[in-house]
Design an enzyme around this catalytic site. Structure first.
Site, PDB file in Angstrom:
ATOM      1  CB  CYS A  28      -0.867   0.023   1.235  1.00  0.00           C
ATOM      2  SG  CYS A  28      -1.883  -1.447   1.376  1.00  0.00           S
TER       3      CYS A  28
ATOM      4  NE  ARG B  99       4.407   1.950  -1.180  1.00  0.00           N
ATOM      5  CZ  ARG B  99       5.312   1.855  -0.222  1.00  0.00           C
ATOM      6  NH1 ARG B  99       6.528   2.302  -0.443  1.00  0.00           N
ATOM      7  NH2 ARG B  99       5.021   1.328   0.940  1.00  0.00           N
TER       8      ARG B  99
ATOM      9  CD1 TRP C 297      -0.565  -4.410  -4.783  1.00  0.00           C
ATOM     10  CD2 TRP C 297       0.449  -5.636  -3.219  1.00  0.00           C
ATOM     11  NE1 TRP C 297       0.175  -5.379  -5.414  1.00  0.00           N
ATOM     12  CE2 TRP C 297       0.795  -6.137  -4.494  1.00  0.00           C
ATOM     13  CE3 TRP C 297       0.977  -6.255  -2.087  1.00  0.00           C
ATOM     14  CZ2 TRP C 297       1.639  -7.229  -4.661  1.00  0.00           C
ATOM     15  CZ3 TRP C 297       1.809  -7.334  -2.260  1.00  0.00           C
ATOM     16  CH2 TRP C 297       2.138  -7.810  -3.530  1.00  0.00           C
TER      17      TRP C 297
ATOM     18  CG  ASN D 106       2.140   0.155   3.948  1.00  0.00           C
ATOM     19  OD1 ASN D 106       1.878  -1.004   3.653  1.00  0.00           O
ATOM     20  ND2 ASN D 106       3.309   0.706   3.700  1.00  0.00           N
ATOM     21  N   GLY D 107       0.398  -2.072   5.973  1.00  0.00           N
ATOM     22  CA  GLY D 107       0.878  -3.108   6.891  1.00  0.00           C
ATOM     23  C   GLY D 107      -0.221  -4.119   7.148  1.00  0.00           C
TER      24      GLY D 107
ATOM     25  CD  GLU E 213      16.960 -17.987  -8.430  1.00  0.00           C
ATOM     26  OE1 GLU E 213      16.594 -18.728  -9.344  1.00  0.00           O
ATOM     27  OE2 GLU E 213      16.718 -16.769  -8.419  1.00  0.00           O
TER      28      GLU E 213
ATOM     29  CE  LYS F  29      17.838 -13.990 -10.416  1.00  0.00           C
ATOM     30  NZ  LYS F  29      16.679 -14.715 -10.010  1.00  0.00           N
TER      31      LYS F  29
ATOM     32  CD  GLU G  47      17.522 -13.439 -14.333  1.00  0.00           C
ATOM     33  OE1 GLU G  47      16.576 -13.140 -15.063  1.00  0.00           O
ATOM     34  OE2 GLU G  47      17.376 -13.883 -13.185  1.00  0.00           O
TER      35      GLU G  47
ATOM     36  CG  HIS H 168      29.107 -38.837 -13.605  1.00  0.00           C
ATOM     37  ND1 HIS H 168      29.532 -40.145 -13.712  1.00  0.00           N
ATOM     38  CD2 HIS H 168      28.840 -38.634 -12.291  1.00  0.00           C
ATOM     39  CE1 HIS H 168      29.499 -40.710 -12.516  1.00  0.00           C
ATOM     40  NE2 HIS H 168      29.081 -39.813 -11.634  1.00  0.00           N
TER      41      HIS H 168
ATOM     42  CE  LYS I  76       9.614  -8.886 -11.772  1.00  0.00           C
ATOM     43  NZ  LYS I  76      10.708  -9.707 -11.205  1.00  0.00           N
TER      44      LYS I  76
HETATM   45  C1  F6R Z   1      14.476 -14.904 -13.162  1.00  0.00           C
HETATM   46  C2  F6R Z   1      13.065 -14.645 -13.320  1.00  0.00           C
HETATM   47  C3  F6R Z   1      12.283 -15.589 -14.157  1.00  0.00           C
HETATM   48  C4  F6R Z   1      10.897 -15.814 -13.548  1.00  0.00           C
HETATM   49  C5  F6R Z   1      10.019 -16.637 -14.508  1.00  0.00           C
HETATM   50  C6  F6R Z   1       8.667 -16.949 -13.888  1.00  0.00           C
HETATM   51  O1  F6R Z   1      15.064 -13.921 -12.347  1.00  0.00           O
HETATM   52  O2  F6R Z   1      12.540 -13.695 -12.830  1.00  0.00           O
HETATM   53  O3  F6R Z   1      12.943 -16.789 -14.335  1.00  0.00           O
HETATM   54  O4  F6R Z   1      11.045 -16.465 -12.324  1.00  0.00           O
HETATM   55  O5  F6R Z   1       9.827 -15.925 -15.698  1.00  0.00           O
HETATM   56  O6  F6R Z   1       7.976 -15.798 -13.582  1.00  0.00           O
HETATM   57  P1  F6R Z   1       6.780 -15.810 -12.551  1.00  0.00           P
HETATM   58  O7  F6R Z   1       7.323 -16.170 -11.220  1.00  0.00           O
HETATM   59  O8  F6R Z   1       6.223 -14.420 -12.586  1.00  0.00           O
HETATM   60  O9  F6R Z   1       5.804 -16.838 -13.046  1.00  0.00           O
END
Ligand code: F6R
Length: 610
Positions: A2, A27, A73, A99-100, A483, A487, A490, A506, A605
């Protein structure tokens, strides 16, 4: 998350509030509202939807120079006009924005209802307005002190009373709130961008502080009503960096927000005595929970990696077999799904096309139930799932997912505990220990963030210059290594591979050459000796090893070139802490290479196409 804005002064409050709220749009929100005081009246306008919907809804401008506004939110109660803020008491004498999360709102609501208060919304916030009404005896300031003494949880509040024009009360506990200082006018806001157009002089409220604000002054107090003084914080950031909270990139801001995000995601989901998981949002009946004989976790990318950790947690605590599936594969693989299959879909955005399609596929095959773990209320996945567990991470802007991952892990641990409880599995006996360890995580994550300078040095002086990098680990360390590698690739564009450490010989060992960076995770006690042998193997080929190990592990220094430590927790919670140095490594390597950290090439995103 929020957003709050408040204003008192000579300008049109409506205009200041709407402009301020628009600066908090980043936000994320699902509804918005404002209240403006004018000639003995607290006018309120609020609607579901974006700020433009609110502007269209306000047909006659609200006159007045004092008001509070809010972007909501949703957490408690779906997004709707009624659940939008500001909230009022029974008679409209008081208005509140918040907010909270008020953790004890259910008990307060029952108490106030039994006293005759009538509620208009399903929110936790509305109890604050009714409590003020109940306790008001002519002085808003002393009433608010009494009210906050009754509240548990996190709350930043803005409050006005019809009977006390010319006064705003601001309160902060665990949710951010700043006060903007003007000339003959003052402001409150959840974040600096909302007020930057008007002033650069601010008070940043700390937890347990509150303020009485008039157009001519701001008086600061503790929650006990003791006057305090604070230094004025002069904001030097421009509007763009103010949105990033002074950080250079959203990614670093979001990495740094993880302790808060973890805390918020845990809030009210563990009983106060720490003996039980209280995932009240899940409507899985005991009968269905007891008939489940397999679980499919389905997701993409980082969310898929969270699923791998979830598998270990669920299998560990419940002994139900779990398959973790990549959504784009699952949707076409004719998955074996029965009415005893529980499907868990994980998606930060709640809009990922493959995950949505995979969820529909499982439903069409008659699965018992779909539980979604997502960060976005009202997203397609949240709407179509049978149950939703929200990660309360707040909006994630940077393309590379960070705080969504750690909060997904928290939700998966909670869900594993919940299933163990309902099924009376042996693992349920571990819940008090797990709850205690979960509650320690926010502070421990804070500690891990302190390693930032060391990681920055490694990233700048070593990793950023390389074209390849390996991440190795066993068991859960392997899941987190995947993971870490994702990171790094990408956002830094360095080729990164994660390997189950025992699998190196292997094939991949052929790629280990002098100077290649190997990030070795060694947090799984049962597998410690085995992973150390693999470190020795890569060292024998002159790799440069950075180990991520437990604090106090003296042995590991004998084998690795550099060591970053994380504080001790239960080994199965280690991924929450072990991922943070890897996120920082990717971040600093990307910065060192001059990349566009928040918007890496070729990526989006929210992947709403197949
Ligand atoms: C990596 C990343 C992507 C998402 C993937 C799924 O940093 O952000 O690999 O994790 O595109 O996205 P969501 O979680 O929104 O379904």
């Amino acid at each position: 998350m929020c957003g709050i804005v408040g204003y008192i002064g000579h300008r049109s409050a409506q205009e200041v509030l709407l402009r301020g709220l628009s600066k908090l749009e980043y936000r994320g929100y699902d509804s918005a509202g404002i209240s403006v005081y004018n000639e003995g009246d607290l006018q309120v306008q609020k609607v579901l939807g974006r700020l433009v919907a609110l502007e269209q809804h306000i047909q006659t401008p609200l006159i007045g120079g004092q008001g509070i506004g809010h972007t909501r939110w949703a957490t408690h109660g779906r997004p709707s006009d009624d659940n939008a803020h500001p909230h009022s008491d029974c008679s409209g004498r008081f208005v509140v924005v918040h907010n909270g999360i008020i953790e004890n709102y259910q008990a307060l609501r029952e108490e106030l209802t039994s006293m005759g208060h009538r509620f208009q919304s399903q929110t936790d916030t509305e109890v604050v307005a009714h409590l003020v009404e109940e306790l008001y005896a002519g002085d808003l300031f002393t009433t608010v002190i009494q009210v906050i003494a009754r509240l548990e949880g996190a709350f930043a509040l803005g409050i006005m009373a019809k009977e006390e024009p010319g006064k705003l009360i601001a309160v902060r506990k665990a949710s951010p709130l700043v006060i903007g200082l003007g000339d003959g006018e003052n402001f409150i806001a959840s974040d600096i961008p909302a007020i930057l157009e008007y002033t650069r002089e601010t008070y940043i409220l700390d937890d347990g502080e509150m303020a009485v604000i008039t157009k001519d002054g701001v008086d600061l107090f503790t929650f006990a009503g003791v006057p305090i003084s604070k230094d004025v914080f002069h904001v030097t950031w421009d509007a763009v960096s103010a949105e990033k909270g002074g950080f250079d990139h959203f990614m670093l801001k979001e990495i740094t927000e993880q302790p808060t995000a973890i805390r918020d995601t845990l809030t009210s989901r563990i009983s106060p005595d720490g003996s039980r998981i209280t995932l009240n949002e899940i409507n899985l009946t005991d009968e269905v929970a007891n008939t489940i004989d397999r679980i499919h976790i389905v997701a993409c990318g980082t969310s898929y990696h969270a699923g791998l950790v979830g598998k270990a947690a669920i299998e560990n605590l419940t002994r139900i077999p779990v398959n973790v599936e990549i959504a784009s594969e699952y949707r076409y693989c004719e998955p074996i799904v029965t009415d005893k299959t529980l499907v868990i879909v994980i998606s930060q955005s709640g809009e990922t096309a493959d995950t949505l399609a995979a969820m529909r596929e499982a439903k069409s095959r008659g699965c018992a139930r779909v539980i979604a773990i997502t960060n976005v209320v009202g997203s397609s996945i949240a709407r179509e799932a049978d149950d939703v567990i929200l990660t309360l991470a707040g909006p994630e802007i940077s393309v590379a997912s960070t705080k969504a991952y750690t909060t997904q892990l928290i939700c998966l641990y909670l869900l594993a505990g919940h299933l163990a409880q309902v099924r009376h599995s042996e693992g349920a006996n571990l819940i008090p220990d797990i709850a205690q360890a979960l509650r320690a995580l926010p502070e421990q994550a804070e500690q891990v963030l302190q390693t930032s300078a060391m990681i920055e040095k490694f990233a700048r002086t070593y990793a950023a210059a390389k074209e390849d990098c390996f991440f190795i680990g066993r068991g859960l360390d392997y899941a987190v290594a995947l993971e870490g590698a994702l990171k790094l690739k990408e956002i830094s564009y360095i080729h990164a591979e994660a390997y189950a450490a025992g699998e190196l010989k292997h094939g991949a060992l052929a790629l280990i050459v002098e100077g290649i960076p190997v990030i070795a995770l060694v947090t799984q006690d049962k597998l410690y000796e085995k992973t150390v042998s693999n470190i020795v193997e890569v060292k024998a080929r002159d790799a440069y090893v950075l180990a991520l190990a437990w604090e106090g592990d003296a042995e590991i220094h004998k084998h690795a070139d550099e060591v970053i430590t994380i504080p001790r927790t239960l080994p199965f919670l280690a991924p929450v802490l072990a991922v943070i140095p890897q996120q920082l490594l990717a971040y600093y390597a990307s910065v060192a290479r001059g990349n566009d950290v928040d918007k890496p090439r070729n990526l989006a995103k929210s992947v709403t196409v197949e």
